[in-house]
Enzyme design. Structure first.
Site, short mmCIF file in Angstrom:
data_model
loop_
_atom_site.label_atom_id
_atom_site.label_comp_id
_atom_site.label_asym_id
_atom_site.label_seq_id
_atom_site.Cartn_x
_atom_site.Cartn_y
_atom_site.Cartn_z
N ASP A 1 -4.58 -10.08 1.41
CA ASP A 1 -5.64 -9.62 2.31
C ASP A 1 -5.04 -8.80 3.45
O ASP A 1 -4.36 -9.33 4.32
CB ASP A 1 -6.37 -10.85 2.89
CG ASP A 1 -7.53 -10.43 3.76
OD1 ASP A 1 -8.63 -10.26 3.22
OD2 ASP A 1 -7.33 -10.24 4.98
N TYR B 1 -4.26 -3.71 10.43
CA TYR B 1 -3.01 -4.50 10.42
C TYR B 1 -1.77 -3.60 10.32
O TYR B 1 -0.65 -4.10 10.48
CB TYR B 1 -2.97 -5.49 9.23
CG TYR B 1 -4.10 -6.49 9.12
CD1 TYR B 1 -5.03 -6.67 10.15
CD2 TYR B 1 -4.23 -7.27 7.98
CE1 TYR B 1 -6.06 -7.60 10.02
CE2 TYR B 1 -5.26 -8.20 7.85
CZ TYR B 1 -6.16 -8.35 8.87
OH TYR B 1 -7.17 -9.27 8.72
N LYS C 1 -9.83 -3.57 4.75
CA LYS C 1 -11.03 -3.51 5.62
C LYS C 1 -11.04 -2.21 6.40
O LYS C 1 -9.97 -1.74 6.81
CB LYS C 1 -11.02 -4.69 6.60
CG LYS C 1 -10.68 -6.02 5.96
CD LYS C 1 -10.66 -7.17 6.92
CE LYS C 1 -10.05 -8.39 6.26
NZ LYS C 1 -8.57 -8.41 6.25
N HIS D 1 -14.84 -4.41 8.89
CA HIS D 1 -14.01 -5.41 9.60
C HIS D 1 -14.77 -6.15 10.70
O HIS D 1 -14.49 -7.32 10.96
CB HIS D 1 -12.78 -4.70 10.20
CG HIS D 1 -11.60 -5.60 10.34
ND1 HIS D 1 -10.31 -5.19 10.24
CD2 HIS D 1 -11.51 -6.94 10.57
CE1 HIS D 1 -9.48 -6.20 10.40
NE2 HIS D 1 -10.20 -7.28 10.61
#
Ligand code: A2P
Length: 302
Positions: free
Chosen positions: A46, A51, A76, A109
């Site tokens: 994930d 990120y 996302k 997100h």
């Protein structure tokens, strides 16, 4: 050890545990975490645009030489890319970084008030193009889902939320179940808070497991998909060992509570049995709910 698969409303399946890559540093740390995760047995990863480690996940998966269909990849669309003109180009960049031509799951997100409705239309287009095998949302509360379900052509397959024994969100989890939306639990370990809780310690001891494993197992017992994060080899493995446990007189005599070390001693796999929390454990764990948020709080986002 086999990981259960849950069925998404698209008909595809999702492995019931994934390695969370939030706050996993980009570069070598991320690549190493994914490699260790693969060795431990994770086949579900994930990530997210926010990120900054999509390219390192992509590189580690490429190095693994696994076939694309053997892994489940989620990314996302970050808040800054939710404008109607930004979703598609940003998604194309994500695919490039992930070195793939599709993701298994694409999420919005965060339910940004002014952008989420338009962004969902873009996700529907991506789904129809086959470049996302399923689409869903993250951090959506009931009122956000009600708005979406009233308007969408394609229903969200997943809602990924912060969820753990200290933040049980039972009303939202029940709502999603009723609507056929799979709930994914991010920060299932409450970001490391509360691992010394005495109730967790008692249940962990009873099953020969760790507090972290009990927290992750609780997410599985309530039918959700936990996404624990770690960059430490032992913990990445420990967090995956939530489907079985070692049960034999010899195992019970070993001083450590970690099933990992039992395996390390080379004890026979035929003595592994299912690890399950019983009704009493679930009743005791239900009492730990205290609305503890360790991340964003979308409750009051209109
Ligand atoms: P680390 O990455 O240094 O192992 P969550 O998934 O709930 O967000 O929790 C992540 C946090 O919990 C990280 O700080 C991670 O640290 C820590 N953590 C992950 N797995 C374990 C574990 N099995 N035991 C203790 N702490 C853990």
């Amino acid at each position: 050890m086999s990981v259960p698969n849950l069925k998404l409303n698209t008909g595809a399946t999702i492995p019931q545990i994934g390695l969370g890559l939030w706050q996993v540093l980009p570069g070598i740390i991320c690549k190493r975490a994914v490699r260790i995760g693969l060795e431990a047995g994770y086949r579900h990863f994930d990530t997210a645009q926010a990120y900054h480690n999509e390219q390192h996940l992509g590189a580690a998966l490429k190095d693994s030489r696994l076939k694309r269909q053997e892994v489940f990849i989620t990314t996302k669309i970050r808040t800054a890319n939710l404008g109607q003109d930004d979703v598609l180009p940003s998604f194309e960049k994500s695919l490039e970084k992930l070195q793939t031509d599709y993701v298994d799951l694409l999420l919005i997100h965060f339910p940004v008030t002014e952008h989420r409705r338009g962004a969902w239309q873009r996700l529907e287009e991506i789904y129809k193009s086959g470049r996302a095998k399923a689409i869903g949302v993250s951090n959506y509360m009931i009122h956000h889902l009600e708005e979406l379900l009233a308007e969408c052509q394609i229903k969200p397959a997943v809602n990924q939320i912060e969820l753990h024994v200290f933040l049980q969100m039972s009303e939202l989890v029940d709502y999603c179940k009723k609507k056929g939306i799979i709930v994914e639990a991010y920060s299932p370990l409450a970001h490391g808070h509360g691992l010394d809780d005495p109730t967790l310690a008692k249940i962990a001891k009873k099953h020969g497991k760790t507090a972290a494993q009990v927290m992750i197992r609780w997410c599985i017992e309530i039918g959700t998909v936990p996404l624990p994060k770690s960059t430490h080899k032992d913990r990445i493995k420990e967090n995956f060992e939530v489907f079985d446990t070692f049960d034999s007189p010899k195992a019970r005599s070993v001083s450590t509570s970690s099933s990992l070390s039992l395996r390390a001693e080379g004890l026979s796999p035929v003595e592994w049995v299912d690890f399950k929390l019983d009704q009493q454990d679930m009743t005791d764990l239900a009492k730990l709910n205290r609305n503890l948020r360790t991340c964003w709080d979308p409750t009051n986002v209109p």
